[in-house]
Structures are given as C-alpha cells and as structure tokens.
Scaffold this motif. Structure first.
Motif, PDB file in Angstrom:
ATOM      1  N   LEU A 138       0.818  -1.206   0.000  1.00  0.00           N
ATOM      2  CA  LEU A 138       0.000   0.000   0.000  1.00  0.00           C
ATOM      3  C   LEU A 138       0.857   1.264   0.000  1.00  0.00           C
ATOM      4  N   GLU A 139       0.286   2.333  -0.520  1.00  0.00           N
ATOM      5  CA  GLU A 139       0.851   3.659  -0.332  1.00  0.00           C
ATOM      6  C   GLU A 139       0.182   4.239   0.916  1.00  0.00           C
ATOM      7  N   SER A 146      -4.508  10.499   8.201  1.00  0.00           N
ATOM      8  CA  SER A 146      -3.597  10.809   9.307  1.00  0.00           C
ATOM      9  C   SER A 146      -2.308  10.001   9.232  1.00  0.00           C
ATOM     10  N   ILE A 147      -2.161   9.168   8.217  1.00  0.00           N
ATOM     11  CA  ILE A 147      -0.898   8.471   7.975  1.00  0.00           C
ATOM     12  C   ILE A 147      -0.112   9.292   6.961  1.00  0.00           C
ATOM     13  N   LYS A 148       0.954   9.905   7.397  1.00  0.00           N
ATOM     14  CA  LYS A 148       1.750  10.793   6.540  1.00  0.00           C
ATOM     15  C   LYS A 148       3.041  10.128   6.060  1.00  0.00           C
ATOM     16  N   ARG A 149       3.182   8.859   6.316  1.00  0.00           N
ATOM     17  CA  ARG A 149       4.447   8.176   6.036  1.00  0.00           C
ATOM     18  C   ARG A 149       4.748   8.119   4.549  1.00  0.00           C
ATOM     19  N   VAL A 150       5.972   8.470   4.201  1.00  0.00           N
ATOM     20  CA  VAL A 150       6.473   8.354   2.836  1.00  0.00           C
ATOM     21  C   VAL A 150       7.446   7.178   2.799  1.00  0.00           C
ATOM     22  N   VAL A 151       7.164   6.197   1.962  1.00  0.00           N
ATOM     23  CA  VAL A 151       7.990   4.996   1.890  1.00  0.00           C
ATOM     24  C   VAL A 151       9.210   5.261   1.014  1.00  0.00           C
ATOM     25  N   LEU A 152      10.369   4.842   1.483  1.00  0.00           N
ATOM     26  CA  LEU A 152      11.611   4.993   0.721  1.00  0.00           C
ATOM     27  C   LEU A 152      11.801   3.738  -0.121  1.00  0.00           C
ATOM     28  N   ARG A 153      11.561   3.862  -1.421  1.00  0.00           N
ATOM     29  CA  ARG A 153      11.622   2.706  -2.317  1.00  0.00           C
ATOM     30  C   ARG A 153      12.719   2.896  -3.359  1.00  0.00           C
TER      31      ARG A 153
END
Length: 539
Positions: A138-139, A146-153
């Motif tokens: 998922l993104e 309220s989930i502001k996480r940016v995944v480092l891919r």
C-alpha cells in the motif's frame, strides 16, 4: 511504420544520444558522429514496448536496455526460477499470494519461457513483488489521511537493471526482503511457529469475566486449556472449579506471553485468545508486517527515537537495542487531533520553550472564551503580526471570527508553560513535536490519548540527557546551564537523530514475544481492508 516509430520513440527515449560539443573559444577536437536513432523494430519488440508503455518503471528499464528480454530463453532460466521461488513465499510474509500469479509463472516457465507473453508476465510480477516486499503493498498516505508516512523505495528500473546483471538472482531477491528482527519475529508468529493454542478437542471457555472467587464449569475448562498449553493450572484439572490465586497467577503468565495486560483476570479478550484455534489467522500481525515493510528503507539499527503511538511509549534505540524508555501522551482520538505517523530527524532541544499556540487551538478554543471573557487564559499573551504583545483592552474580540482573527497567541517561558521545561523539535509540516508538560497525572493512566496531537513525554529531562549523550561532554550540565538562563534556549543536535512516529498494535518485544495494544485511532481496520482489496487486483 510511422505509428511504430512514434510508439518506440515514446518508450525508448534513450535511443536518442546527445551530440558532443566543444567549449566556446576553443577549437573542438574531432568527435565521432552520434549513431542515428533506430527506426525499425521487430514485432516482438513493438509488442513489448506497447505492453510496458503504461508502467513507467518497466518502460524506463526496457527503454534503456534496447528492448532486450531478460526473462526469456534458457539463459534466463535462473532469473525465472528465483522469481518463482520468491513469490512462493508471499503467504509467509503476510502478502496476498493471488497478486503474484505463481501458477501462471510456473506454467510459462515449464513451456520454456520463450514467448513474449512470458517476458511481460515475469517482468510485471517482478515489478509488483519487489514493490510489495521491499516497501509494502500500500501507499500509506492513501489508506488514512492521518498516515503521513512516505515509503523509501528503490525504483523498478534500477532493481531490474541490478537483477539482469546479478550472478545470484536468488540472493538479490532475498536481499530486498526486510531483515529487521521485528519483521522476522512477526513472520514467525504468523506461521504459527510460536503459536500458543490448546488442542481442538478441549472444551472452550464460556465467554465471560472470570476472576478469583468465582466457580463453575468455565473455570474447569480454563484450567484444562491452560494446562494443555504448558501452564501450571494450580490443581489437577478435574479437581477444582474454583478460580483461586494460583490459577490467577497462571492466567497472568498466559496474558504476558500473548501480549495482553497481565492482570490475572480472564475477561473477554483473554478468553477469546485462550479459545483460539491453531492457524486461525491474525489480522494484527498482517497489518504489522505491512507497516514494517513501510519502514524497510530506514536504517533501524541506527540510533533513533521510536514512538509507538498505540503503546503510549517512546524509546531511544541504538544498534537495535533499547537504551531509554518513557511513557507518552498522544493526540486525542478525534479527527483533528490524532497524532500522525511519519519519520523525520530530530534537530533541536528547546529548553525553557515559549508556546506558540497553534492557529487551530487559538480560533477554535481560545477565541470563543475570549469573546465571553477578555481575561480568559490570562497566562497567554495576544501577539500581533510583528510579535508585539497587544493589551486585551485594545481588542474587541466580538468583531472577529475564526476566519479573520488577526492575532496570534503565545505563552512565555514559565513553570506552568504548556510545554514544560523542554521540547524536542523535528521540523515538519504538521507542527508535531515531543515536549514536557505540567500535567503529569495523565502518565499514570493506562490509556493516554489526550493531547492536541503533539506527544507529551513522561521523562523529558532524562530524554534530553540521553539525546545529548555522545554530543556533549556533560549532558546534564549542558541542559542545566540552558535551563538556568530562564530564557528560551535552542540546543542543536549534530548529527541529527532519526525519529519515527509509528503505529503498531501488534509488535514483538525484545524477546520476540508478540505484544498487543489497543487500536486507539482505528487505523488497523483501514490498513487490513486495503490489503484485502489489493489481493483482488489483477494485471
């Protein structure tokens, strides 16, 4: 032919090479003429270009390798086998196996893997698998606001390039899977390798609230199931239907093992867990595995601050081990106050902080009170755009609304400042930080979601000392010197320290035992539902 040239030009921009040029004023050395772009492509090349044109990662890779297949032919058998082996482990990782079409891959491989279809299917599955296993299905920002996480891919084209060049494709795919011990412990728990369940033939405990002094057949069933799982039930299982102190002690041991509050009372959650059947699945573990994949791009062995919101707890971790721990108070479970999830870098300790009241609090909470009584919240100054304190007598609060109130509010340094002695800054768009608080009694409660969104720290001075450790010779003296000024003082952290605001309702402790926490914001359901929907997606 013209249509083919246009399509190929879109997918294969790398075929146009830049022309060499000399510097102005200097005679350019002779250079070889750049090769002309290709204008003719085979049917199979055009089919591949057309098929990957809508997938940027695949288009970028095949556009730079000349549309050369990397999955077809006998020379690519090892790559196909490695990918089939990897996606066969989807269920072990809590991933929906249907996303990766393993049976279709096996069938294409059995046919020799020589068709354009094989190249396309293997490439698409590679892109999906490496995306999912290395950074999550998922993104996060699309699951819950309220989930502001940016995944480092890593990019798909970069991974494909490495895969095509690797002498060990199996090792490459294994290497991009999360290797953090917490992820591995969750995988183990999902597989039932540490599952604590009683034999299916035993009678289940009747739902209820069972504690010391109570009697009945459910107590007999409780003893029997605990004994079957290796706990000392206190008395022979057929001898007593009385819930006594020794039984309560074993219930508490069971609760501790499975991550429930160890109060020795067999309430609804404890009874449900005692009655669980083997292989019954665990939504909490599935969600936790996905959240750990979101963290895969971070160095989780680095010195860092780890704040698990549902646990109401913050830790300083170093080389994977806890070196400091404290209780926290997090944002209330309402739409505009829930603490978001994200990662950043902790840059400053601010000793004797002033509190610049957030605009939302100013206009939603304080302006109505000031309109009713201009002397309300008298400990907070009214400040104009230039930072000047304005006397309340000069302001007609009734003239203003939340939309046009032109002033700010600020609380100066003081013992009763809302931020206490110290705050911990990691600049971010949501103005979230850690801080001290004069409201200490809330740390004694088991559920601690009371703030406006920022995170209150139970041991703020100790945390300040720990964060300064290794940065200054005497952390306590440095902190005290700043405090004694009685003025706002900023202490820079160099190097800055990673801080992760995470949300795990299911997570292993230092011994690998799974602990459970209340889903205070209800986010797990949204993540789980999104994972289930992703399992239905097809190419």
């Amino acid at each position: 032919m013209a249509g083919r040239v246009i399509l190929a030009s879109i997918a294969l921009a790398a075929f146009w090479l830049p022309m060499a040029s000399g510097a102005q004023g200097i005679e350019a050395a002779p250079v070889a003429a750049a090769p002309a772009p290709r204008l003719v492509f085979s049917d199979s090349e055009m089919a591949l270009a057309q098929a990957v044109a809508r997938q940027p990662g695949l288009a970028a890779f095949y556009g730079t390798n000349g549309l050369t297949p990397i999955f077809t032919g006998t020379e690519s058998a090892a790559r196909r086998a490695a990918l089939i082996e990897a996606v066969s482990r989807a269920a072990e990782n809590g991933l929906p196996a249907s996303r990766y079409e393993v049976e279709r891959l096996r069938a294409l491989d059995a046919e020799g893997g020589n068709s354009p279809e094989a190249e396309l299917v293997f490439a698409r599955v590679f892109a999906r698998w490496t995306h999912d296993i290395s950074g999550g299905v998922l993104e996060p920002t699309k699951v819950d606001p309220s989930i502001k996480r940016v995944v480092l891919r890593r990019s798909t084209d970069e991974l494909l390039h490495d895969y095509a060049q690797s002498p060990d494709p199996t090792g490459l795919l294994t290497g991009i899977e999360p290797q953090d011990p917490h992820y591995l412990a969750l995988k183990k728990a999902l597989g039932g390798k540490n599952e604590l369940v009683a034999p299916a033939k035993l009678k289940e405990v009747e739902p209820g609230l069972w504690k010391v002094g109570m009697t009945g057949e459910p107590v007999v069933a409780l003893r029997a199931r605990l004994a079957a799982m290796g706990f000392d039930a206190g008395k022979p299982v057929t001898a007593s239907s009385v819930f006594d102190a020794p039984l309560a002690a074993e219930v508490a041991k069971f609760q501790d093992r499975v991550g429930l509050p160890s109060d020795g009372v067999a309430g609804p959650k404890t009874v449900a867990r005692i009655n669980r059947k083997a292989g019954g699945g665990d939504h909490g573990i599935l969600v936790a595995l996905e959240r750990m994949r979101w963290m895969n791009g971070h160095d989780l062995n680095a010195r860092m601050v780890w704040v698990n919101l549902p646990e109401f707890n913050a830790r300083v971790m170093e080389n994977g081990a806890e070196v400091f721990e404290t209780r926290t108070v997090i944002g209330r479970a309402s739409e505009d106050r829930m603490t978001p999830e994200f990662s950043d870098r902790l840059s400053y300790l601010v000793v004797n902080p002033r509190w610049n009241v957030p605009r939302s609090i100013t206009v939603k909470e304080y302006l109505p009170r000031l309109q009713a009584n201009r002397n309300a919240v008298s400990q907070i100054d009214i400040v104009d755009g230039n930072g000047n304190i304005i006397s309340r007598d000069r302001i007609d609060f009734s003239k203003y609304t939340a939309a046009n109130f032109p002033y700010r509010m600020r609380q100066k340094e003081s013992d009763d400042n809302a931020l206490g002695q110290v705050k911990f800054i990691f600049p971010n768009p949501w103005n979230i930080y850690l801080h001290d608080t004069p409201t200490k009694h809330l740390f004694g409660q088991s559920a601690r979601a009371y703030s406006h969104g920022c995170i209150r720290i139970g041991r703020p001075v100790d945390l300040a000392h720990e964060l300064l450790s290794g940065q200054v010779k005497d952390p306590a003296a440095t902190y005290q010197k700043a405090l004694d000024t009685k003025k706002e003082t900023w202490l820079a952290l160099k190097p800055t320290i990673p801080v992760h605001l995470v949300y795990f309702t299911t997570f292993p402790d230092a011994n690998g035992r799974i602990q459970r926490f209340t889903d205070v914001y209800g986010r797990d359901g949204a993540v789980y539902d999104a994972l289930m929907r992703a399992g239905l997606e097809t190419f």
